[in-house]
Design a protein around this motif. Structure first.
Motif, PDB file in Angstrom:
ATOM      1  N   ILE A 180       0.655  -1.003   0.163  1.00 56.95           N
ATOM      2  CA  ILE A 180       0.370   0.239   0.379  1.00 56.95           C
ATOM      3  C   ILE A 180       1.317   1.014   0.047  1.00 56.95           C
ATOM      4  N   ALA A 181       0.889   2.176  -1.139  1.00 54.54           N
ATOM      5  CA  ALA A 181       1.746   3.225  -1.103  1.00 54.54           C
ATOM      6  C   ALA A 181       0.772   4.125   0.567  1.00 54.54           C
ATOM      7  N   GLU A 182       1.624   5.368   0.460  1.00 58.01           N
ATOM      8  CA  GLU A 182       1.289   6.586   1.054  1.00 58.01           C
ATOM      9  C   GLU A 182       3.141   7.032   1.358  1.00 58.01           C
ATOM     10  N   HIS A 183       2.911   8.283   1.122  1.00 59.15           N
ATOM     11  CA  HIS A 183       3.878   9.147   1.203  1.00 59.15           C
ATOM     12  C   HIS A 183       4.257   9.597   2.650  1.00 59.15           C
ATOM     13  N   ASP A 184       3.208  10.480   3.631  1.00 60.35           N
ATOM     14  CA  ASP A 184       3.266  10.071   4.711  1.00 60.35           C
ATOM     15  C   ASP A 184       3.060   9.098   5.282  1.00 60.35           C
ATOM     16  N   GLN A 185       4.506   9.228   6.544  1.00 62.86           N
ATOM     17  CA  GLN A 185       4.627   7.991   7.160  1.00 62.86           C
ATOM     18  C   GLN A 185       3.647   8.129   8.598  1.00 62.86           C
ATOM     19  N   TYR A 186       3.946   9.042   8.976  1.00 62.50           N
ATOM     20  CA  TYR A 186       2.658   9.664   9.861  1.00 62.50           C
ATOM     21  C   TYR A 186       0.902   9.288   9.964  1.00 62.50           C
ATOM     22  N   THR A 187       0.474   9.299   8.795  1.00 64.41           N
ATOM     23  CA  THR A 187      -0.261   8.797   8.050  1.00 64.41           C
ATOM     24  C   THR A 187       0.065   7.438   8.087  1.00 64.41           C
ATOM     25  N   ASP A 200      -1.276  -4.532   8.265  1.00 60.10           N
ATOM     26  CA  ASP A 200      -0.920  -4.969   8.977  1.00 60.10           C
ATOM     27  C   ASP A 200       0.380  -4.772   9.578  1.00 60.10           C
ATOM     28  N   LEU A 201       1.108  -4.032   8.511  1.00 61.09           N
ATOM     29  CA  LEU A 201       2.306  -3.751   8.446  1.00 61.09           C
ATOM     30  C   LEU A 201       2.818  -2.628   7.838  1.00 61.09           C
ATOM     31  N   ALA A 202       3.400  -1.442   8.877  1.00 61.96           N
ATOM     32  CA  ALA A 202       3.799  -0.286   8.076  1.00 61.96           C
ATOM     33  C   ALA A 202       5.305   0.193   8.686  1.00 61.96           C
ATOM     34  N   PHE A 203       5.945   0.192   6.991  1.00 60.92           N
ATOM     35  CA  PHE A 203       6.810   1.462   7.302  1.00 60.92           C
ATOM     36  C   PHE A 203       7.208   2.780   7.669  1.00 60.92           C
ATOM     37  N   GLY A 204       8.313   3.552   8.418  1.00 63.10           N
ATOM     38  CA  GLY A 204       8.221   4.339   9.542  1.00 63.10           C
ATOM     39  C   GLY A 204       9.450   4.772   9.396  1.00 63.10           C
ATOM     40  N   ALA A 205      10.002   6.182   9.335  1.00 61.63           N
ATOM     41  CA  ALA A 205      11.355   6.539  10.129  1.00 61.63           C
ATOM     42  C   ALA A 205      11.385   6.106  11.028  1.00 61.63           C
ATOM     43  N   GLY A 206      12.386   6.459  11.332  1.00 60.14           N
ATOM     44  CA  GLY A 206      12.417   5.625  13.305  1.00 60.14           C
ATOM     45  C   GLY A 206      11.768   6.885  13.804  1.00 60.14           C
ATOM     46  N   HIS A 229      23.930   4.176  12.656  1.00 59.59           N
ATOM     47  CA  HIS A 229      22.018   4.679  12.861  1.00 59.59           C
ATOM     48  C   HIS A 229      21.315   4.021  11.962  1.00 59.59           C
ATOM     49  N   PRO A 230      20.185   3.543  12.636  1.00 59.97           N
ATOM     50  CA  PRO A 230      19.196   3.016  11.843  1.00 59.97           C
ATOM     51  C   PRO A 230      18.154   4.028  11.004  1.00 59.97           C
ATOM     52  N   THR A 231      17.366   4.310   9.605  1.00 59.01           N
ATOM     53  CA  THR A 231      16.744   5.287   9.173  1.00 59.01           C
ATOM     54  C   THR A 231      15.554   5.269   9.524  1.00 59.01           C
ATOM     55  N   SER A 232      15.336   4.308   9.369  1.00 66.30           N
ATOM     56  CA  SER A 232      14.105   2.743   9.118  1.00 66.30           C
ATOM     57  C   SER A 232      13.752   1.967   9.411  1.00 66.30           C
ATOM     58  N   VAL A 233      12.373   1.269  10.296  1.00 65.25           N
ATOM     59  CA  VAL A 233      11.726  -0.077  10.018  1.00 65.25           C
ATOM     60  C   VAL A 233      10.613   0.084  10.009  1.00 65.25           C
ATOM     61  N   TYR A 234      10.420  -1.475  10.023  1.00 67.76           N
ATOM     62  CA  TYR A 234       8.863  -1.682  10.183  1.00 67.76           C
ATOM     63  C   TYR A 234       8.059  -2.586  11.430  1.00 67.76           C
ATOM     64  N   VAL A 235       6.989  -1.532  11.228  1.00 68.07           N
ATOM     65  CA  VAL A 235       6.181  -1.711  12.474  1.00 68.07           C
ATOM     66  C   VAL A 235       4.950  -2.605  12.867  1.00 68.07           C
ATOM     67  N   ALA A 236       4.255  -3.062  13.489  1.00 70.29           N
ATOM     68  CA  ALA A 236       3.029  -4.393  13.390  1.00 70.29           C
ATOM     69  C   ALA A 236       2.302  -3.555  14.987  1.00 70.29           C
ATOM     70  N   THR A 237       1.179  -3.364  15.207  1.00 67.72           N
ATOM     71  CA  THR A 237       0.511  -3.979  16.464  1.00 67.72           C
ATOM     72  C   THR A 237       0.975  -4.931  17.168  1.00 67.72           C
ATOM     73  N   THR A 238       0.815  -4.185  19.131  1.00 73.83           N
ATOM     74  CA  THR A 238       1.121  -5.159  19.763  1.00 73.83           C
ATOM     75  C   THR A 238       0.565  -6.683  19.442  1.00 73.83           C
ATOM     76  N   GLY A 239      -0.993  -6.479  18.829  1.00 73.77           N
ATOM     77  CA  GLY A 239      -1.325  -7.464  18.649  1.00 73.77           C
ATOM     78  C   GLY A 239      -1.419  -8.405  17.491  1.00 73.77           C
TER      79      GLY A 239
END
Length: 325
Positions: free
Chosen positions: A71-78, A89-95, A224-234
């Motif tokens: 899923i393409a999304e430019h705004d990482q906060y969004t 289910d997962l999202a890319f985000g700047a550290g 220095h990590p610049t970005s990560v993949y995250v998911a929710t705890t659930g």
């Protein structure tokens, strides 16, 4: 009255049910290449996201039993908020975005590092007219950079403050500029004396405008990590095997890109809409092939606290999911 053999058989069936339930709880729904688990991953058009794109194209995630939808999304906060709201289910985000979100109470877990700062992937850039000959000459001058707390600006501040020959970052006037292809034009138009630029715009700007990369932000002695993949705890608790499968596929693709510059050039040109010669010239990030590492990720909140973005020390340990074989 049941015979001893029948009582044993019943006990074994009960035990089997209990073990099966425990396995289901610990491992999540079963999946395989023949019966894949569908996962939706939000990513921007960023160099750090290229290993995921390559893993999808080469079938590495499919080999692990994961059917990845990008899923393409430019705004990482969004993107991160969409994830928490159940839209992925997962999202890319700047550290810095992920740490700030977690610090403010958002439910995210880091399951993989997407990229590390490369030696020549970001820089403080000046015009080639000699008006700013070195970092010391930036005293009292203006530097265009994204908002306070953004990763690019924090790394630029640290670059100045860690160099004894440079002007301290507090003696520079910071001008708000978004990070895009327009940044180079603003420097050319003298909206600032210098700008912070990263790839994929850095190489093009230097070549097209005759700019000079006065100082690269990367330091080969520090990861220095610049970005990560995250998911929710659930999601991570429900799908621990999928977390491990995602890590393996992503690291496999990262190894390919680290070892094959031609593959990187072709992928960057295709997914970031770059001219092939631009892709071939620009700096490449470091793509992690293991982890995530608490030690490395801790550098993100440390940097944020150093410059007042976080009011107190923040430990990333509770956020980071250990890698599994």
């Amino acid at each position: 009255m049941h015979s001893p053999f029948r009582r044993i058989a019943i006990s074994l069936r009960v035990l089997l049910v209990i073990v099966t339930a425990l396995l289901a709880t610990g491992c999540g729904p079963a999946f395989s290449p023949e019966h894949p688990l569908a996962i939706r991953v939000i990513i921007p058009s960023e160099l750090d996201a290229l290993p995921l794109q390559l893993g999808v194209e080469r079938g590495y995630f499919a080999d692990e039993g994961l059917a990845v939808t990008v899923i393409a999304e430019h705004d990482q906060y969004t993107g991160v908020h969409t994830l928490v709201g159940g839209g992925a289910d997962l999202a890319f985000g700047a550290g810095t975005i992920v740490v700030e979100s977690a610090y403010r109470g958002l439910d995210v877990k880091i399951l993989a590092e997407a990229g590390w700062l490369g030696e020549r992937t970001a820089a403080i850039v000046v015009r080639g007219d000699g008006s700013v000959p070195d970092l010391a000459a930036l005293a009292g001058r203006t530097i265009g950079a994204p908002s306070p707390g953004s990763q690019d600006r924090l790394l630029a501040q640290a670059r100045l403050d860690n160099d004894s020959d440079a002007v301290p970052s507090a003696r520079v006037e910071w001008v708000l500029m978004d990070m895009s292809e327009r940044t180079a034009s603003r420097l050319a138009n003298r909206d600032a004396d210098a700008v912070v630029l990263r790839e994929p715009w850095l190489t093009d700007a230097v070549r097209a405008h005759g700019f000079i990369a006065l100082a690269y932000l990367g330091d080969t002695s520090i990861i220095h990590p610049t970005s990560v993949y995250v998911a929710t705890t659930g999601w991570t608790k429900k799908h621990p095997d999928a977390v491990a499968a995602f890590q393996r596929a992503l690291h496999r693709a990262a190894r390919d890109l680290q070892d094959d510059r031609a593959a990187f050039d072709a992928l960057a040109a295709r997914h970031l809409n770059l001219a092939p010669d631009t892709a071939a010239r620009m700096g490449i990030p470091v793509y992690p092939t293991s982890g995530p590492s608490v030690l490395q990720l801790q550098r993100i909140p440390n940097l944020m606290q150093r410059y007042g973005i976080l009011a107190e020390p923040y430990r990333v340990t509770p956020l980071v999911l250990a890698s599994r074989p």
